[in-house]
Design a protein around this motif. Structure first.
Motif, PDB file in Angstrom:
ATOM      1  N   GLN A 138       5.592  -0.619  12.036  1.00  0.00           N
ATOM      2  CA  GLN A 138       5.201  -0.083  10.738  1.00  0.00           C
ATOM      3  C   GLN A 138       5.460  -1.141   9.676  1.00  0.00           C
ATOM      4  OE1 GLN A 138       6.548   3.932   9.818  1.00  0.00           O
ATOM      5  NE2 GLN A 138       6.909   4.346  11.998  1.00  0.00           N
ATOM      6  N   ILE A 139       4.435  -1.504   8.952  1.00  0.00           N
ATOM      7  CA  ILE A 139       4.524  -2.526   7.903  1.00  0.00           C
ATOM      8  C   ILE A 139       4.237  -1.864   6.560  1.00  0.00           C
ATOM      9  CG2 ILE A 139       3.572  -4.701   7.034  1.00  0.00           C
ATOM     10  CD1 ILE A 139       2.740  -5.323   9.937  1.00  0.00           C
ATOM     11  N   ARG A 140       5.040  -2.152   5.583  1.00  0.00           N
ATOM     12  CA  ARG A 140       4.798  -1.613   4.254  1.00  0.00           C
ATOM     13  C   ARG A 140       5.143  -2.658   3.208  1.00  0.00           C
ATOM     14  NH1 ARG A 140       9.555   0.915   2.018  1.00  0.00           N
ATOM     15  NH2 ARG A 140      11.351   0.573   3.386  1.00  0.00           N
ATOM     16  N   VAL A 141       4.494  -2.535   2.086  1.00  0.00           N
ATOM     17  CA  VAL A 141       4.700  -3.457   0.978  1.00  0.00           C
ATOM     18  C   VAL A 141       5.022  -2.635  -0.267  1.00  0.00           C
ATOM     19  CG1 VAL A 141       3.687  -5.238  -0.478  1.00  0.00           C
ATOM     20  CG2 VAL A 141       3.125  -5.154   1.957  1.00  0.00           C
ATOM     21  N   VAL A 142       6.139  -2.925  -0.892  1.00  0.00           N
ATOM     22  CA  VAL A 142       6.537  -2.256  -2.116  1.00  0.00           C
ATOM     23  C   VAL A 142       7.017  -3.321  -3.096  1.00  0.00           C
ATOM     24  CG1 VAL A 142       7.940  -0.429  -3.145  1.00  0.00           C
ATOM     25  CG2 VAL A 142       7.324  -0.298  -0.728  1.00  0.00           C
ATOM     26  N   ASP A 143       6.428  -3.322  -4.282  1.00  0.00           N
ATOM     27  CA  ASP A 143       6.858  -4.272  -5.318  1.00  0.00           C
ATOM     28  C   ASP A 143       6.767  -5.721  -4.847  1.00  0.00           C
ATOM     29  OD1 ASP A 143       7.471  -2.163  -7.024  1.00  0.00           O
ATOM     30  OD2 ASP A 143       9.525  -2.015  -6.277  1.00  0.00           O
ATOM     31  N   ASN A 144       5.689  -6.063  -4.178  1.00  0.00           N
ATOM     32  CA  ASN A 144       5.476  -7.430  -3.692  1.00  0.00           C
ATOM     33  C   ASN A 144       6.488  -7.869  -2.642  1.00  0.00           C
ATOM     34  OD1 ASN A 144       4.718  -7.366  -6.821  1.00  0.00           O
ATOM     35  ND2 ASN A 144       3.278  -8.691  -5.776  1.00  0.00           N
ATOM     36  N   VAL A 145       7.209  -6.936  -2.081  1.00  0.00           N
ATOM     37  CA  VAL A 145       8.171  -7.233  -1.020  1.00  0.00           C
ATOM     38  C   VAL A 145       7.684  -6.549   0.252  1.00  0.00           C
ATOM     39  CG1 VAL A 145      10.563  -7.086  -0.259  1.00  0.00           C
ATOM     40  CG2 VAL A 145      10.039  -7.357  -2.689  1.00  0.00           C
ATOM     41  N   GLY A 146       7.593  -7.308   1.344  1.00  0.00           N
ATOM     42  CA  GLY A 146       7.120  -6.766   2.607  1.00  0.00           C
ATOM     43  C   GLY A 146       8.259  -6.411   3.543  1.00  0.00           C
ATOM     44  N   PHE A 147       8.121  -5.288   4.248  1.00  0.00           N
ATOM     45  CA  PHE A 147       9.109  -4.840   5.226  1.00  0.00           C
ATOM     46  C   PHE A 147       8.383  -4.516   6.524  1.00  0.00           C
ATOM     47  CE2 PHE A 147      10.634  -3.573   1.037  1.00  0.00           C
ATOM     48  CZ  PHE A 147      11.928  -4.077   1.024  1.00  0.00           C
ATOM     49  N   ILE A 148       9.074  -4.697   7.642  1.00  0.00           N
ATOM     50  CA  ILE A 148       8.505  -4.347   8.936  1.00  0.00           C
ATOM     51  C   ILE A 148       9.553  -3.613   9.757  1.00  0.00           C
ATOM     52  CG2 ILE A 148       9.131  -6.593   9.952  1.00  0.00           C
ATOM     53  CD1 ILE A 148       6.591  -6.314  11.701  1.00  0.00           C
ATOM     54  N   GLN A 149       9.115  -2.547  10.406  1.00  0.00           N
ATOM     55  CA  GLN A 149       9.944  -1.831  11.372  1.00  0.00           C
ATOM     56  C   GLN A 149       9.308  -2.042  12.732  1.00  0.00           C
ATOM     57  OE1 GLN A 149      11.480   2.312  10.634  1.00  0.00           O
ATOM     58  NE2 GLN A 149      10.181   2.788  12.397  1.00  0.00           N
ATOM     59  N   GLN A 150      10.003  -2.771  13.602  1.00  0.00           N
ATOM     60  CA  GLN A 150       9.414  -3.161  14.877  1.00  0.00           C
ATOM     61  C   GLN A 150      10.497  -3.287  15.919  1.00  0.00           C
ATOM     62  OE1 GLN A 150       6.321  -6.301  14.945  1.00  0.00           O
ATOM     63  NE2 GLN A 150       7.614  -7.369  16.403  1.00  0.00           N
ATOM     64  N   ASN A 151      10.174  -2.891  17.128  1.00  0.00           N
ATOM     65  CA  ASN A 151      11.136  -3.010  18.221  1.00  0.00           C
ATOM     66  C   ASN A 151      11.562  -4.471  18.394  1.00  0.00           C
ATOM     67  OD1 ASN A 151      10.807  -0.277  18.687  1.00  0.00           O
ATOM     68  ND2 ASN A 151       9.281  -0.575  20.300  1.00  0.00           N
ATOM     69  N   GLY A 152      12.846  -4.669  18.581  1.00  0.00           N
ATOM     70  CA  GLY A 152      13.388  -6.013  18.743  1.00  0.00           C
ATOM     71  C   GLY A 152      13.880  -6.637  17.458  1.00  0.00           C
ATOM     72  N   GLY A 207      11.810  -0.689  -2.429  1.00  0.00           N
ATOM     73  CA  GLY A 207      11.176  -1.842  -3.057  1.00  0.00           C
ATOM     74  C   GLY A 207      12.173  -2.958  -3.229  1.00  0.00           C
ATOM     75  N   GLY A 208      11.769  -3.975  -3.970  1.00  0.00           N
ATOM     76  CA  GLY A 208      12.651  -5.102  -4.209  1.00  0.00           C
ATOM     77  C   GLY A 208      13.738  -4.761  -5.209  1.00  0.00           C
ATOM     78  N   ASN A 209      14.752  -5.577  -5.226  1.00  0.00           N
ATOM     79  CA  ASN A 209      15.859  -5.416  -6.152  1.00  0.00           C
ATOM     80  C   ASN A 209      15.423  -5.930  -7.521  1.00  0.00           C
ATOM     81  OD1 ASN A 209      18.265  -5.365  -7.514  1.00  0.00           O
ATOM     82  ND2 ASN A 209      19.392  -6.594  -6.042  1.00  0.00           N
ATOM     83  N   SER A 210      15.467  -5.080  -8.536  1.00  0.00           N
ATOM     84  CA  SER A 210      15.045  -5.481  -9.871  1.00  0.00           C
ATOM     85  C   SER A 210      16.130  -6.241 -10.621  1.00  0.00           C
ATOM     86  CB  SER A 210      14.640  -4.253 -10.690  1.00  0.00           C
ATOM     87  OG  SER A 210      15.774  -3.456 -10.983  1.00  0.00           O
ATOM     88  N   GLY A 211      17.370  -6.185 -10.126  1.00  0.00           N
ATOM     89  CA  GLY A 211      18.470  -6.827 -10.835  1.00  0.00           C
ATOM     90  C   GLY A 211      18.893  -6.101 -12.088  1.00  0.00           C
ATOM     91  N   ARG A 212      18.330  -4.922 -12.335  1.00  0.00           N
ATOM     92  CA  ARG A 212      18.652  -4.164 -13.547  1.00  0.00           C
ATOM     93  C   ARG A 212      19.891  -3.309 -13.309  1.00  0.00           C
ATOM     94  NH1 ARG A 212      12.378  -2.433 -14.295  1.00  0.00           N
ATOM     95  NH2 ARG A 212      11.592  -4.430 -15.053  1.00  0.00           N
ATOM     96  N   ASN A 213      20.979  -3.947 -13.070  1.00  0.00           N
ATOM     97  CA  ASN A 213      22.238  -3.263 -12.852  1.00  0.00           C
ATOM     98  C   ASN A 213      23.306  -3.895 -13.726  1.00  0.00           C
ATOM     99  OD1 ASN A 213      21.534  -5.240 -10.451  1.00  0.00           O
ATOM    100  ND2 ASN A 213      23.747  -5.421 -10.798  1.00  0.00           N
ATOM    101  N   TYR A 214      24.358  -3.144 -13.959  1.00  0.00           N
ATOM    102  CA  TYR A 214      25.443  -3.677 -14.767  1.00  0.00           C
ATOM    103  C   TYR A 214      26.056  -4.893 -14.078  1.00  0.00           C
ATOM    104  CZ  TYR A 214      25.362   0.413 -17.807  1.00  0.00           C
ATOM    105  OH  TYR A 214      24.974   1.370 -18.700  1.00  0.00           O
TER     106      TYR A 214
END
Length: 388
Positions: free
Chosen positions: A141-155, A367-374
């Motif tokens: 399963q491949i998904r893209v959120v906020d210009n960041v790509g993630f993959i869930q794959q065996n191995g 999604g990606g880390n926005s860095g909007r944290n204290y």
């Protein structure tokens, strides 16, 4: 060794559930309600975590040095996952016991106590690492959120990044003409160059790589305590030896979404120009340009940072007044101290807290880390402890 269950799942998934919608269809100028449903999973059972652990406790130098070794292996079977179904089914399925995953790791702890003259020393160091791998989580399963790509794959581990690999920045039009570029993009010198993985002369989804995972590896800590004639010193240091961190938004992409044209952060100044060709970032462009689409518009390792760090968590220096002196004032003990919390952090990226993350405790990411944290607070203080 033992087997544990997992109750952190949604309730009542063994039932087929129905939902009434008030405006699901229109007919003859009227709105009609309708019913949707989700198929239940009547054969649901507990996820099972098979845990194994082995360790050893050793001592040397007349118990001055102690060593603790630990290794663990966990395998989770019957993981509850929502299976992929064809769209013609007309609904979704609840979770089904179809997955398996493993975690393995180790930890080493060293403790050493010794004296040099009137100085009493105590030091402790620990380091550990955990590896995660999906064994059977169904189809990739491949998904893209906020210009960041993630993959869930065996191995691969959970929280795995997926995208293009950068190959520096284009330095000339000749280099662009002799390189693979994405379809529909007209890059300029100073734009990002990507690796053509399959050597077909085009940059597309077939050129994506597994780029690593966002799980912290080689977590370590060090503490040191010193006592000398009423003086005491304690130092605590911790860090992570290997970790990746994705970053998105205006804190990392200049002129992101057009909302920050008047503003640019100091760390974003190292952009490509004809006089700064070895820059960290591609050339500055507006966010509606072809170059911005090439540089920031697709998942790549450009938005994945090295997040290893060392942080001095605490330094405290104190002095306990002689008992004979304070007893004359009716006190049992008096200790004065100064304290520093988080005074120093050493990281390749000083503009963001290396401990911040886009993942929750289940390694899910929205999604990606926005860095909007204290920001991590630094504290400098002093005090006096008085016991009566």
């Amino acid at each position: 060794m033992g087997i544990l269950g997992n109750q952190e799942i949604a309730d009542y998934q063994y039932f087929t559930t129905y939902t009434v919608y008030s405006n699901i269809a229109g007919f003859d100028n009227n709105i009609y309600s309708g019913t949707g449903f989700q198929l239940g999973s009547p054969d649901l059972k507990w996820e099972k975590v098979n845990t194994r652990n082995i360790g050893a406790d050793l001592s040397f130098l007349n118990d001055k040095l102690s060593v603790n070794l630990d290794y663990f292996y966990n395998k989770t079977n019957d993981i509850l996952l929502s299976p992929i179904t064809p769209t013609v089914l007309g609904t979704t399925l609840g979770d089904v016991n179809i997955g398996s995953m493993e975690n393995r790791g180790w930890e080493v702890t060293l403790n050493y106590h010794f004296k040099t003259g009137d100085f009493n020393h105590s030091a402790s160091f620990n380091i550990g690492n955990t590896e995660n791998k999906a064994l059977d989580l169904g189809n990739p399963q491949i998904r893209v959120v906020d210009n960041v790509g993630f993959i869930q794959q065996n191995g691969l581990p959970l929280g795995a990044y997926y995208g293009l690999k950068t190959d520096g920045l284009f330095q000339s039009y000749d280099e662009i003409a002799n390189s693979a570029i994405p379809i529909g993009v007209t890059p300029q010198p100073g734009d990002v160059k990507f690796v053509d993985r399959n050597n077909d002369g085009v940059i597309d989804d077939n050129d994506r790589y597994y780029l690593g995972d966002g799980f912290p590896h080689y977590n370590f800590g060090f503490s040191y305590n010193l006592n000398y004639k009423g003086f005491d010193l304690s130092v605590l240091i911790q860090g992570v030896g290997k970790r990746l961190q994705s970053l998105r938004g205006d804190i990392y992409m200049p002129f992101h979404n057009g909302a920050w044209y008047p503003v640019i952060f100091k760390h974003e100044l190292d952009t490509w120009t004809v006089t700064n060709t070895d820059a960290r970032f591609p050339r500055l462009t507006t966010d509606n340009s072809s170059s911005f689409s090439n540089n920031w518009g697709r998942p790549s390792d450009l938005v994945i940072l090295n997040a290893k760090y060392i942080r001095v968590k605490n330094i405290q220096l104190g002095y306990t007044l002689p008992e004979k002196l304070v007893s004359k004032c009716g006190f049992k003990s008096v200790r004065a101290f100064i304290n520093l919390q988080n005074p120093f952090t050493f990281s390749p990226n000083s503009f963001i807290d290396p401990e911040s993350t886009e993942f929750d405790n289940l390694l899910n990411a929205s999604g990606g880390n926005s860095g909007r944290n204290y920001p991590t607070l630094k504290f400098y203080g002093a005090g006096v402890n008085i016991n009566f």
